[in-house]
Design an enzyme around this catalytic site. Structure first.
Site, PDB file in Angstrom:
ATOM      1  N   HIS A 114       0.636  -1.162  -0.087  1.00  0.00           N
ATOM      2  CA  HIS A 114      -0.008  -0.018   0.009  1.00  0.00           C
ATOM      3  C   HIS A 114       0.737   1.323   0.094  1.00  0.00           C
ATOM      4  CE1 HIS A 114       0.402  -0.107   4.489  1.00  0.00           C
ATOM      5  NE2 HIS A 114       0.321   1.201   4.312  1.00  0.00           N
ATOM      6  N   ASP A 144       0.051  -7.587   1.357  1.00  0.00           N
ATOM      7  CA  ASP A 144       0.641  -6.381   1.446  1.00  0.00           C
ATOM      8  C   ASP A 144       2.008  -6.263   1.546  1.00  0.00           C
ATOM      9  OD1 ASP A 144       0.260  -3.482   1.658  1.00  0.00           O
ATOM     10  OD2 ASP A 144      -0.055  -3.340   3.956  1.00  0.00           O
ATOM     11  N   SER A 217       4.700   2.578   7.833  1.00  0.00           N
ATOM     12  CA  SER A 217       4.051   1.405   7.123  1.00  0.00           C
ATOM     13  C   SER A 217       5.311   0.970   6.120  1.00  0.00           C
ATOM     14  CB  SER A 217       3.036   1.906   6.344  1.00  0.00           C
ATOM     15  OG  SER A 217       1.951   1.961   6.926  1.00  0.00           O
TER      16      SER A 217
END
Length: 474
Positions: A114, A144, A217
């Site tokens: 992402h 992911d 992230s």
């Protein structure tokens, strides 16, 4: 000794005791300094650019020739050079920030999918502030995970550990770029392992209380040995910021994904072709289990691996390859980690007895499985003590629903059926662990239902099957 001097001495003693306790507590806390000094150079900041047409994209440029020079110059400067789209429109650049880490000296970088999804340009900034343009080797939305490649030699790398060796309560540390603040360090403990999150069926997440915020992230999660054990991926929040719950992708899962992306360009996962649900206390009682555990098979895909291996609707899967299934979400993690074509053994409970089955694992389809359509019922009716009126299914309806038997609810009256939420159009295929082939069988089984004991019922609604439980009062 005066009372005043006595109080003063007692205050000093109390202060020394508190100081000693504080020093003792600090002595037990880990020193993260060597870890950060060793690992930080291999942690990178990732920024992306994506050209997104704005509201003026495609519109014609206004005629500026009639404006005074000072205003004309202002409007021309407000439109960045090279940002004019077709027809004189503008395009703006959407930017995102994330983190990543270098896993090989020649420039392979791991991050979240992402972070780089739909990016037109990916820039990796190293700890020395130098920037390198990255190429996307491959990405896997289901886990992911994304693998990047930058041109470089003798780049600093992280040490890779084993997430399976992690223990709940163990100290862990994260390095990343929350809100763009490069190489921020936060620490905490492992709160849980093997967590399943909504819409994330193939990753057994590591839950921690390490402070993670937007920009973290894709960054690494380290153990105290300085080894990467996970990729920081998600947080649970109601405010948009950190609230004490963060989740990391186990490094074992991430490396398996990255190796497949590097060699094959895609990721293959095992697949059974079943729809499962959690086994609660009432379902456990109705299926003769000692305690709630396992994955209840609510639906089986036609010609899927499970159907070919003899798995049946109503089976409760208790283990796979010797690994227990405590929660139903444990099963997708185990199956997804198997190679298509491999064989696996399962222990199941069927009609109160334990059985061992061998299944040949299939390949997870790239697209989601289509739901089964529900038919509009008709034909003969039958009433019963559950408070429903049911009818036979036609051969065409059975074909559409891919079932061999069952009855469809025409009307829900006052009674147990209304209390458990049954609706007209629901199809009942099993009742009290018995297959329902017709309205006559349904009426017979319903008539003999036990009282004050959990009874299970398998219901198809809009093509999706699930088991529900209820009790008949005296």
């Amino acid at each position: 000794m005066s009372i005043l001097r006595l109080k003063s001495c007692l205050s000093v003693v109390a202060g020394l005791v508190l100081l000693g306790q504080a020093l003792a507590a600090n002595a037990q806390l880990p020193d993260f300094t060597p870890l950060v000094e060793q690992a930080a150079p291999a942690v990178v900041n990732i920024s992306t650019r994506q050209k997104v047409p704005d509201r003026l994209a495609g519109a014609q440029m206004p005629d500026l020739q009639g404006l005074p020079p000072i205003f004309r110059e202002f409007f021309e400067r407000s439109i960045p050079p090279g940002s004019r789209g077709p027809g004189g429109g503008r395009q703006r650049e959407a930017q995102s920030l994330g983190s990543g880490f270098i896993i090989s000296p020649d420039g392979y970088v791991l991050t979240n999918n992402h972070v780089v999804a739909d990016a037109d340009e990916i820039i990796v900034r190293l700890s020395d502030r130098s920037e390198l343009q990255a190429k996307l080797v491959g990405a896997d939305p289901r886990s992911d995970v994304a693998l990047l490649k930058v041109d470089g030699k003798n780049l600093p790398t992280v040490k890779l550990g084993k997430s399976n060796d992690l223990k709940v309560g163990e100290w862990v540390l994260a390095i990343g770029s929350p809100f763009g603040f490069d190489h921020s360090v936060t620490a905490g403990i492992v709160s849980a392992k093997g967590r399943s999150l909504p819409n994330e069926s193939y990753v057994p997440f590591i839950q921690t209380d390490v402070a993670i915020n937007p920009g973290n992230s894709g960054g690494p999660l380290f153990n105290l040995n300085g080894e990467v054990v996970g990729i920081n991926s998600q947080i649970f929040t109601r405010s948009g910021g950190f609230m004490g719950l963060s989740f990391a992708i186990p490094i074992d899962v991430a490396l398996d994904v990255s190796n497949q992306l590097k060699s094959e360009g895609k990721v293959s996962r095992g697949w059974l072709g079943v729809v499962i649900q959690e086994v609660n206390k009432d379902l456990a009682e109705s299926f003769g289990l000692d305690k709630p555990a396992g994955a209840l098979v609510a639906q089986i895909m036609e010609d899927g691996p499970a159907a070919k291996s003899g798995l049946q609707v109503g089976d409760v899967i208790l283990s796979m390859n010797g690994r227990p299934i405590i929660m139903s979400a444990d099963l997708p993690h185990l199956v997804g980690g198997l190679k298509p074509g491999s064989k696996a053994t399962m222990e199941v409970v069927r009609e109160g007895s334990r059985k061992s089955l061998t299944v040949t694992v299939g390949a997870l389809p790239s697209e989601g499985e289509e739901g089964l359509a529900s038919g509009v019922p008709g034909a003969e009716r039958s009433s019963n003590r559950l408070g429903v009126t049911v009818a036979e299914l036609s051969d065409e309806q059975k074909k559409v629903l891919d079932i061999k038997g069952g009855v469809v609810i025409k009307e829900v009256l006052d009674g147990p059926a209304a209390l458990i939420g049954l609706r007209p159009g629901d199809v009942i295929t099993h009742l009290n662990n018995q297959a329902i082939e017709s309205t006559a069988v349904f009426a017979k089984v319903a008539q003999s239902l036990p009282k004050n004991r959990s009874v299970s019922m398998r219901v198809l609604r809009e093509g999706r099957a699930s088991f529900i439980t209820f009790k008949l009062a005296e």
